[in-house]
Design a protein around this motif. Structure first.
Motif, PDB file in Angstrom:
ATOM      1  N   THR A 191      -8.384   3.064 -15.895  1.00 32.67           N
ATOM      2  CA  THR A 191      -9.159   2.016 -15.229  1.00 32.67           C
ATOM      3  C   THR A 191      -8.239   0.957 -14.627  1.00 32.67           C
ATOM      4  O   THR A 191      -8.443   0.499 -13.495  1.00 32.67           O
ATOM      5  CB  THR A 191     -10.119   1.350 -16.228  1.00 32.67           C
ATOM      6  N   LEU A 192      -7.211   0.587 -15.361  1.00 33.25           N
ATOM      7  CA  LEU A 192      -6.239  -0.380 -14.858  1.00 33.25           C
ATOM      8  C   LEU A 192      -5.507   0.164 -13.636  1.00 33.25           C
ATOM      9  O   LEU A 192      -5.255  -0.559 -12.661  1.00 33.25           O
ATOM     10  CB  LEU A 192      -5.235  -0.725 -15.958  1.00 33.25           C
ATOM     11  N   LYS A 193      -5.172   1.445 -13.667  1.00 34.35           N
ATOM     12  CA  LYS A 193      -4.450   2.051 -12.555  1.00 34.35           C
ATOM     13  C   LYS A 193      -5.314   2.124 -11.296  1.00 34.35           C
ATOM     14  O   LYS A 193      -4.832   1.906 -10.182  1.00 34.35           O
ATOM     15  CB  LYS A 193      -3.979   3.455 -12.947  1.00 34.35           C
ATOM     16  N   CYS A 194      -6.584   2.421 -11.475  1.00 32.62           N
ATOM     17  CA  CYS A 194      -7.494   2.423 -10.315  1.00 32.62           C
ATOM     18  C   CYS A 194      -7.590   1.019  -9.726  1.00 32.62           C
ATOM     19  O   CYS A 194      -7.593   0.832  -8.503  1.00 32.62           O
ATOM     20  CB  CYS A 194      -8.881   2.918 -10.730  1.00 32.62           C
ATOM     21  N   ARG A 195      -7.664   0.025 -10.613  1.00 35.32           N
ATOM     22  CA  ARG A 195      -7.724  -1.353 -10.135  1.00 35.32           C
ATOM     23  C   ARG A 195      -6.418  -1.724  -9.430  1.00 35.32           C
ATOM     24  O   ARG A 195      -6.423  -2.392  -8.396  1.00 35.32           O
ATOM     25  CB  ARG A 195      -7.962  -2.303 -11.311  1.00 35.32           C
ATOM     26  N   GLN A 196      -5.285  -1.253  -9.969  1.00 38.89           N
ATOM     27  CA  GLN A 196      -3.999  -1.547  -9.364  1.00 38.89           C
ATOM     28  C   GLN A 196      -3.906  -0.928  -7.974  1.00 38.89           C
ATOM     29  O   GLN A 196      -3.355  -1.528  -7.046  1.00 38.89           O
ATOM     30  CB  GLN A 196      -2.862  -1.024 -10.251  1.00 38.89           C
ATOM     31  N   PHE A 197      -4.432   0.264  -7.814  1.00 39.92           N
ATOM     32  CA  PHE A 197      -4.421   0.928  -6.506  1.00 39.92           C
ATOM     33  C   PHE A 197      -5.141   0.068  -5.467  1.00 39.92           C
ATOM     34  O   PHE A 197      -4.674  -0.111  -4.347  1.00 39.92           O
ATOM     35  CB  PHE A 197      -5.075   2.306  -6.617  1.00 39.92           C
ATOM     36  N   VAL A 198      -6.308  -0.472  -5.874  1.00 37.23           N
ATOM     37  CA  VAL A 198      -7.066  -1.327  -4.954  1.00 37.23           C
ATOM     38  C   VAL A 198      -6.262  -2.570  -4.600  1.00 37.23           C
ATOM     39  O   VAL A 198      -6.154  -2.957  -3.426  1.00 37.23           O
ATOM     40  CB  VAL A 198      -8.426  -1.722  -5.573  1.00 37.23           C
ATOM     41  N   GLU A 199      -5.677  -3.200  -5.613  1.00 39.59           N
ATOM     42  CA  GLU A 199      -4.920  -4.432  -5.369  1.00 39.59           C
ATOM     43  C   GLU A 199      -3.677  -4.156  -4.519  1.00 39.59           C
ATOM     44  O   GLU A 199      -3.306  -4.978  -3.671  1.00 39.59           O
ATOM     45  CB  GLU A 199      -4.515  -5.070  -6.703  1.00 39.59           C
ATOM     46  N   MET A 200      -3.040  -3.012  -4.728  1.00 40.58           N
ATOM     47  CA  MET A 200      -1.897  -2.647  -3.897  1.00 40.58           C
ATOM     48  C   MET A 200      -2.326  -2.422  -2.456  1.00 40.58           C
ATOM     49  O   MET A 200      -1.642  -2.845  -1.511  1.00 40.58           O
ATOM     50  CB  MET A 200      -1.237  -1.383  -4.457  1.00 40.58           C
ATOM     51  N   LEU A 201      -3.457  -1.779  -2.288  1.00 40.15           N
ATOM     52  CA  LEU A 201      -3.947  -1.459  -0.942  1.00 40.15           C
ATOM     53  C   LEU A 201      -4.234  -2.716  -0.133  1.00 40.15           C
ATOM     54  O   LEU A 201      -3.933  -2.785   1.058  1.00 40.15           O
ATOM     55  CB  LEU A 201      -5.207  -0.589  -1.052  1.00 40.15           C
ATOM     56  N   VAL A 202      -4.808  -3.721  -0.779  1.00 41.30           N
ATOM     57  CA  VAL A 202      -5.193  -4.926  -0.041  1.00 41.30           C
ATOM     58  C   VAL A 202      -4.104  -5.990  -0.050  1.00 41.30           C
ATOM     59  O   VAL A 202      -4.266  -7.040   0.567  1.00 41.30           O
ATOM     60  CB  VAL A 202      -6.505  -5.524  -0.594  1.00 41.30           C
ATOM     61  N   GLY A 203      -2.990  -5.719  -0.748  1.00 40.98           N
ATOM     62  CA  GLY A 203      -1.856  -6.618  -0.642  1.00 40.98           C
ATOM     63  C   GLY A 203      -1.674  -7.614  -1.753  1.00 40.98           C
ATOM     64  O   GLY A 203      -0.776  -8.444  -1.687  1.00 40.98           O
ATOM     65  N   ASN A 204      -2.497  -7.587  -2.781  1.00 37.88           N
ATOM     66  CA  ASN A 204      -2.345  -8.543  -3.871  1.00 37.88           C
ATOM     67  C   ASN A 204      -1.331  -8.097  -4.923  1.00 37.88           C
ATOM     68  O   ASN A 204      -0.840  -8.910  -5.700  1.00 37.88           O
ATOM     69  CB  ASN A 204      -3.695  -8.786  -4.559  1.00 37.88           C
ATOM     70  N   ASP A 205      -1.035  -6.802  -4.947  1.00 37.70           N
ATOM     71  CA  ASP A 205      -0.095  -6.275  -5.942  1.00 37.70           C
ATOM     72  C   ASP A 205       0.854  -5.301  -5.250  1.00 37.70           C
ATOM     73  O   ASP A 205       1.076  -4.185  -5.713  1.00 37.70           O
ATOM     74  CB  ASP A 205      -0.874  -5.570  -7.060  1.00 37.70           C
ATOM     75  N   SER A 206       1.400  -5.732  -4.113  1.00 38.65           N
ATOM     76  CA  SER A 206       2.168  -4.820  -3.271  1.00 38.65           C
ATOM     77  C   SER A 206       3.653  -5.123  -3.244  1.00 38.65           C
ATOM     78  O   SER A 206       4.381  -4.615  -2.404  1.00 38.65           O
ATOM     79  CB  SER A 206       1.625  -4.850  -1.840  1.00 38.65           C
ATOM     80  N   LYS A 207       4.134  -5.961  -4.173  1.00 41.49           N
ATOM     81  CA  LYS A 207       5.543  -6.348  -4.154  1.00 41.49           C
ATOM     82  C   LYS A 207       6.456  -5.131  -4.191  1.00 41.49           C
ATOM     83  O   LYS A 207       7.407  -5.012  -3.411  1.00 41.49           O
ATOM     84  CB  LYS A 207       5.840  -7.270  -5.340  1.00 41.49           C
ATOM     85  N   GLU A 208       6.142  -4.187  -5.098  1.00 40.90           N
ATOM     86  CA  GLU A 208       7.001  -3.022  -5.245  1.00 40.90           C
ATOM     87  C   GLU A 208       6.900  -2.091  -4.056  1.00 40.90           C
ATOM     88  O   GLU A 208       7.800  -1.288  -3.810  1.00 40.90           O
ATOM     89  CB  GLU A 208       6.662  -2.282  -6.535  1.00 40.90           C
ATOM     90  N   LEU A 209       5.800  -2.155  -3.325  1.00 39.55           N
ATOM     91  CA  LEU A 209       5.668  -1.312  -2.143  1.00 39.55           C
ATOM     92  C   LEU A 209       6.646  -1.728  -1.053  1.00 39.55           C
ATOM     93  O   LEU A 209       7.067  -0.913  -0.236  1.00 39.55           O
ATOM     94  CB  LEU A 209       4.234  -1.382  -1.590  1.00 39.55           C
ATOM     95  N   TYR A 210       7.013  -3.007  -1.031  1.00 37.48           N
ATOM     96  CA  TYR A 210       7.843  -3.526   0.051  1.00 37.48           C
ATOM     97  C   TYR A 210       9.276  -3.834  -0.391  1.00 37.48           C
ATOM     98  O   TYR A 210      10.093  -4.221   0.421  1.00 37.48           O
ATOM     99  CB  TYR A 210       7.217  -4.809   0.617  1.00 37.48           C
TER     100      TYR A 210
END
Length: 548
Positions: free
Chosen positions: A304-323
């Motif tokens: 459940t946490l990972k699904c929530r993290q995916f959403v937050e990464m997608l919209v930019g709230n948890d995307s630090k590691e992506l960039y």
């Protein structure tokens, strides 16, 4: 009237009724009627088709469903379209044992009000004087008050007063109407359209009276004992949700001890702040560090946490590691992607095609040469690290309701139609993370997870966000609501507390839930007043405001 509007109106009148268990009357029963009656207009209109020579030709019909006890007060009306030859028409309530070859009120557990003489009848062919007669064009209503166990009738919007008292709450009553002579024709209104009588006003008065009775109820016993119990519950609530400073002040003011270590409380508080601000990866880092093994034994929670993290990464709230470590060149594609169990696992492959099938669409994500076939209109920020050291004890919900989307990538209109502003490296890393989430789901299924379909739906909804140009208005847009974070935040906090041998739910929440259940059970057991009040109603009641 449209079916949806009918349901809404009945739900407003009887909000405590669960129609999956106890359906409301919505029409007359084609089976529970005497042969001399005919039904039309979706079984709400009744006409007489017998000879009507004498009382032996009387005929009645019952509603298709009985009156649920959770109505509190129930009401329906009939309009006399034609009184026919003699106007021998009766309205009232009866049980399934009542003889339908008689007018309402002539049988035991049958209660009727008759048009031709204005009398009321109960278990007898001899009536008692009650109200006026009624004829063609009149609208007559019948109400069953389960708060005081009475039955009343109305005529053209006027309450005629109590007709019957002491109604047993051990019998199931049904709306009924009876006709006896040719030409008689009536039509019922079970609440699918506004009543002539101000029934809503009656419900408001009853709700106000019930709430007043609760608020002025005198609690016997030692007041000090009650106060001490309340203080303990409040402190428990503050500790449960990590309000450290407030808990310390309250404990000191009420001479109580804080049993959990302050460092532990602050740790949980920090984790909750991160989750509620959408920074799931940082929250998980602290959980793995502070509570080793917790998520390994709570894999559904991790999923459940990972699904929530995916959403937050997608919209930019948890995307630090992506960039992180992103360079303008394609060589940066091999940079590490965020992982389920560590900050930076290696990216499995820069070229992959993963079909994601959802309830509403089939989405194919292709991370080849940095392209992606599914697009959406999300624009975002790169996530901001905040210093919460001076905000640890905020009691408001500012973090929970921060916006999920902003738009720093406005340079190219085309880029904003792709996830993560079209950044190839970030998209590769997001897809790699998505594959890790899919892998975790597969592991859960192989292990015989109990809520497989629920988790499957969660995964489908999460991934399907990638398939919409405007996800804010798509069928799964609820995932973008910051309040979705609160659910997973509460579950994570409860799991941490349980791992430390503490209660998963605060005492005050448990008590409120228990109280709500008792009120619900009381309503189901024909205690009518329980329908008109509840914990929420009492806590939000304002004597100066209108009710309902």
């Amino acid at each position: 009237m449209e079916a949806g509007k009918t349901c809404d109106r009945l739900n407003d009148l009887y909000p405590k009724v669960n129609e999956e268990e106890t359906p409301l009357p919505r029409g007359w029963s084609p089976k529970d009627k005497f042969a001399y009656l005919g039904l039309t207009h979706n079984n709400v209109r009744v006409h007489y088709k017998g000879s009507g020579k004498n009382h032996k030709d009387a005929a009645s019909v019952r509603a298709i469903h009985g009156i649920p006890s959770t109505c509190g007060i129930y009401y329906f009306e009939i309009q006399l379209i034609s009184k026919g030859r003699d106007g021998y028409i009766g309205i009232g309530l009866c049980t399934t044992n009542s003889n339908l070859n008689k007018l309402p009120g002539w049988e035991k557990h049958s209660f009727g009000f008759h048009a031709d003489d204005g009398c009321i009848f109960n278990a007898s062919g001899s009536g008692e004087n009650y109200g006026p007669t009624f004829t063609t064009g009149d609208i007559v209503g019948c109400g069953y008050n389960m708060v005081n166990n009475t039955i009343f009738f109305t005529k053209n919007g006027v309450n005629l007063g109590t007709a019957f008292t002491g109604i047993s709450n051990n019998i199931q009553l049904y709306p009924t109407v009876g006709l006896q002579t040719p030409g008689e024709l009536v039509e019922a209104n079970f609440g699918n359209k506004p009543f002539v009588f101000d029934f809503v006003g009656m419900l408001k008065v009853q709700q106000w009276q019930s709430q007043e009775a609760v608020e002025h109820f005198v609690v016997s016993g030692n007041q000090g004992v009650w106060q001490a119990s309340l203080h303990k519950m409040v402190l428990d609530y503050l500790i449960h949700y990590g309000y450290c400073d407030t808990a310390q002040v309250f404990a000191s003011a009420t001479s109580q001890q804080v049993e959990e270590e302050m460092a532990s409380i602050r740790n949980r508080q920090r984790i909750q702040q991160l989750v509620l601000s959408g920074q799931i990866s940082e929250a998980l880092r602290i959980v793995y560090s502070s509570y080793p093994g917790l998520l390994e034994t709570h894999k559904e929670l991790l999923f459940t946490l990972k699904c929530r993290q995916f959403v937050e990464m997608l919209v930019g709230n948890d995307s630090k590691e992506l960039y992180e470590q992103v360079s303008p060149t394609a060589a940066a594609i091999s940079s590490p992607a965020p992982s389920l169990h560590s900050p930076s696992p290696p990216l499995q492959s820069p070229s992959v095609s993963t079909p994601l099938r959802t309830n509403t669409s089939s989405v194919t994500l292709t991370a080849a040469n940095g392209s992606i076939s599914a697009s959406n209109g999300l624009v975002h920020s790169n996530g901001v690290e905040t210093d919460d050291s001076d905000q640890e004890d905020k009691m408001d919900t500012e973090q929970q309701h921060s916006p999920l989307c902003s738009s720093p990538h406005s340079d190219s209109e085309a880029a904003t139609n792709l996830p993560l502003g079209g950044n190839k490296v970030a998209i590769h890393r997001l897809l790699a993370f998505g594959r890790e989430v899919q892998k975790l789901f597969n592991e859960l299924c192989e292990g015989g997870v109990a809520h497989r379909e629920e988790l499957k739906g969660m995964l489908q909804d999460t991934f399907s966000l990638l398939g919409y140009v405007h996800p804010q208005s798509c069928p799964v847009s609820h995932l973008l609501d910051p309040r979705e974070r609160e659910v997973v935040c509460t579950a994570l906090n409860s799991a941490i507390l349980a791992s430390k041998g503490l209660l998963e739910q605060s005492a005050i929440e448990f008590a409120l839930g228990h109280c709500n259940k008792l009120v619900e059970l009381a309503a189901q057991q024909h205690i009518g007043a329980a329908v008109f009040t509840g914990v929420t109603d009492v806590l939000t009641h304002d004597n100066n405001d209108n009710i309902l």
